[in-house]
Design a protein around this motif. Structure first.
Motif, short mmCIF file in Angstrom:
data_model
loop_
_atom_site.label_atom_id
_atom_site.label_comp_id
_atom_site.label_asym_id
_atom_site.label_seq_id
_atom_site.Cartn_x
_atom_site.Cartn_y
_atom_site.Cartn_z
N UNK A 141 83.61 14.83 23.05
CA UNK A 141 83.66 13.76 22.06
C UNK A 141 82.87 12.55 22.55
N UNK A 142 83.01 12.18 23.82
CA UNK A 142 82.28 11.03 24.35
C UNK A 142 80.77 11.27 24.28
N UNK A 143 80.33 12.47 24.61
CA UNK A 143 78.90 12.77 24.54
C UNK A 143 78.40 12.81 23.10
N UNK A 144 79.25 13.29 22.19
CA UNK A 144 78.87 13.28 20.77
C UNK A 144 78.72 11.86 20.25
N UNK A 145 79.60 10.96 20.67
CA UNK A 145 79.51 9.55 20.26
C UNK A 145 78.28 8.89 20.88
N UNK A 146 77.96 9.24 22.13
CA UNK A 146 76.73 8.73 22.75
C UNK A 146 75.51 9.21 21.97
N UNK A 148 75.40 9.92 18.78
CA UNK A 148 75.35 9.12 17.56
C UNK A 148 74.68 7.77 17.82
N UNK A 149 75.06 7.13 18.91
CA UNK A 149 74.53 5.79 19.20
C UNK A 149 73.05 5.82 19.55
N UNK A 150 72.60 6.83 20.28
CA UNK A 150 71.21 6.86 20.75
C UNK A 150 70.23 7.45 19.75
N UNK A 151 70.73 8.06 18.67
CA UNK A 151 69.84 8.66 17.67
C UNK A 151 69.98 8.02 16.29
N UNK A 152 71.09 7.32 16.03
CA UNK A 152 71.28 6.73 14.71
C UNK A 152 71.61 7.74 13.63
N UNK A 153 72.03 8.93 14.00
CA UNK A 153 72.38 9.94 12.99
C UNK A 153 73.63 9.56 12.22
N UNK A 154 73.76 10.13 11.03
CA UNK A 154 75.03 10.09 10.32
C UNK A 154 76.00 11.05 11.02
N UNK A 155 77.28 10.77 10.91
CA UNK A 155 78.25 11.59 11.63
C UNK A 155 78.26 13.03 11.10
N UNK A 195 68.37 11.36 25.75
CA UNK A 195 68.96 12.15 24.66
C UNK A 195 68.98 13.64 25.02
N UNK A 196 67.93 14.11 25.65
CA UNK A 196 67.89 15.51 26.07
C UNK A 196 69.01 15.81 27.06
N UNK A 197 69.28 14.86 27.96
CA UNK A 197 70.37 15.08 28.93
C UNK A 197 71.73 15.13 28.24
N UNK A 198 71.92 14.29 27.21
CA UNK A 198 73.18 14.31 26.46
C UNK A 198 73.37 15.67 25.80
N UNK A 204 76.54 22.58 27.73
CA UNK A 204 77.36 23.09 28.83
C UNK A 204 78.84 23.05 28.49
N UNK A 205 79.24 22.13 27.60
CA UNK A 205 80.66 22.01 27.23
C UNK A 205 81.06 22.95 26.10
N UNK A 206 80.09 23.61 25.47
CA UNK A 206 80.40 24.53 24.37
C UNK A 206 81.13 25.75 24.90
N UNK A 207 82.09 26.29 24.14
CA UNK A 207 82.78 27.52 24.58
C UNK A 207 81.80 28.68 24.62
N UNK A 208 82.06 29.61 25.51
CA UNK A 208 81.14 30.73 25.71
C UNK A 208 81.09 31.67 24.51
N UNK A 209 82.23 31.90 23.87
CA UNK A 209 82.26 32.85 22.74
C UNK A 209 83.02 32.23 21.57
N UNK A 210 82.37 31.37 20.79
CA UNK A 210 83.04 30.75 19.65
C UNK A 210 83.21 31.74 18.50
N UNK A 211 84.05 31.43 17.52
CA UNK A 211 84.18 32.30 16.34
C UNK A 211 82.83 32.48 15.65
#
Length: 376
Positions: A141-146, A148-155, A195-198, A204-211
């Motif tokens: 969540x913290x990286x997602x909010x970062x 948002x701030x560094x790209x100006x995207x809509x949520x 931004x690339x590092x974020x 890396x935080x994504x689950x290995x096998x999502x639905x």
């Protein structure tokens, strides 16, 4: 009741016609408007069943009062949406069934004034505090909010990002593919190493096998579910509190902060419009805050830039001229060029026509000497 003359059936038919060219969300808004209007008629004027029975007073004016008195209060934009869409339906009905009186039921003056939207970026102290706190929290969540701030995207655009959203466009140059968003358009956003590092941390935080239904998305919880908007909003509010921010912070304010930061960094307004994915400068102006300090800084910078265009060339000093061989001819030609430049500026500042003519003749002589020297 004859269906050919039934008001509800005729208005629904108009919406079905619009559905062939308009987007589903727009049609849903038309249906919502019609439900609101018909519910008002059934409650206040149940005897009205045909278009010919509709009158501006009391039916339409009563509907206007109902919208104005609704609790909780409707914003001007919401009331305007109801009236514009109802007016469109009535105007189309007037055209298709030759009922010109329907065009006069809702007039332009009925529309509420447009609301004034002011930019709401974070203050610089709050922006720095929040940025530092989010950097210290290495979770999704913290990286997602970062991001948002560094790209100006809509949520919504951020939540729809795919894991392969980064694309190389040249040596050490990358762009971020923003998916279809609010305006049903996608865009490409230049990104830097930060931004690339974020995005790398998010991968890396994504689950290995999502639905299967969430496979390929970037923002996924450890359980494999998509990151919820409410989770991002509540986490941001809590982060602002923990960071010591003086004011309440919402996700959309991060977009305002991004736009304001870009303008202060020297990015042009049309470029910021494209970075935000807007279709008009008018919309972008709602996001950009210009303070008196910004005006002073940009004004004085512009004046310095203008003054630098009129700086006069300096004549070379005798000590700096090397007269050995052809260098002497080159030095003479450079000196004459500088003298011509000075003479031209001095001539423009003279008010007496006779003096300007004398200086023009002298400039011609210098030009002839320069041409002669060019033959050596």
């Amino acid at each position: 009741m004859n269906r050919r003359h039934n008001l509800e059936e005729m208005l629904l038919s108009q919406i079905d016609n619009l559905a062939t060219t308009l987007r589903p969300n727009t049609i849903a808004n038309y249906r919502q408007t019609l439900r609101h209007f018909l519910r008002y008629l059934r409650t206040s004027y149940p005897q009205v069943h045909k278009p010919s029975q509709l009158r501006r007073d009391p039916h339409i004016l009563g509907f206007l009062r109902t919208l104005h008195q609704q609790q909780p209060p409707l914003k001007n934009g919401s009331r305007g949406m109801y009236l514009i869409k109802l007016r469109r339906l009535l105007n189309d009905l007037a055209q298709d069934y030759s009922r010109p009186a329907l065009r006069e039921l809702i007039v332009r003056d009925d529309l509420p004034p447009a609301e004034v939207y002011l930019p709401k970026p974070l203050s610089l102290p709050d922006d720095h505090l929040l940025h530092r706190y989010l950097r210290s929290q290495n979770d999704i969540v913290a990286n997602a909010l970062l991001l948002l701030r560094t790209t100006g995207m809509r949520i919504g655009e951020c939540r729809d990002l795919t894991a392969d959203c980064l694309h190389p466009v040249g040596p050490d140059q990358w762009t971020l593919k923003i998916p279809l968003g609010k305006l049903h358009t996608e865009r490409w956003l230049p990104v830097d190493d930060d931004i690339r590092n974020i995005i790398t941390r998010l991968r890396a935080l994504c689950p290995a096998s999502p639905p299967a239904e969430n496979a390929g998305l970037l923002l996924l919880c450890p359980s494999g579910r998509r990151l919820r908007y409410d989770t991002m909003r509540k986490t941001l509010a809590q982060a602002a509190l923990q960071a010591g921010c003086a004011a309440r912070v919402t996700p959309h304010q991060l977009r305002h902060s991004y736009a304001t930061e870009m303008i202060r960094a020297g990015v042009s307004l049309p470029a910021v419009m494209h970075l935000l994915g807007h279709k008009s400068i008018r919309m972008t102006l709602r996001y950009v805050q210009v303070t008196p300090n910004d005006l002073h800084q940009q004004y004085h910078q512009a004046r310095r830039n203008i003054a630098s265009k009129y700086l006069l060339n300096q004549l070379p000093t005798a000590q700096s001229v090397n007269t050995a061989g052809n260098n002497g001819i080159v030095a003479l030609r450079n000196s004459l060029t500088a003298a011509q430049h000075l003479l031209a500026h001095f001539r423009l500042g003279q008010n007496d026509p006779a003096d300007r003519n004398k200086l023009a003749r002298l400039a011609n002589r210098l030009a002839k000497i320069s041409n002669e020297l060019a033959q050596f």
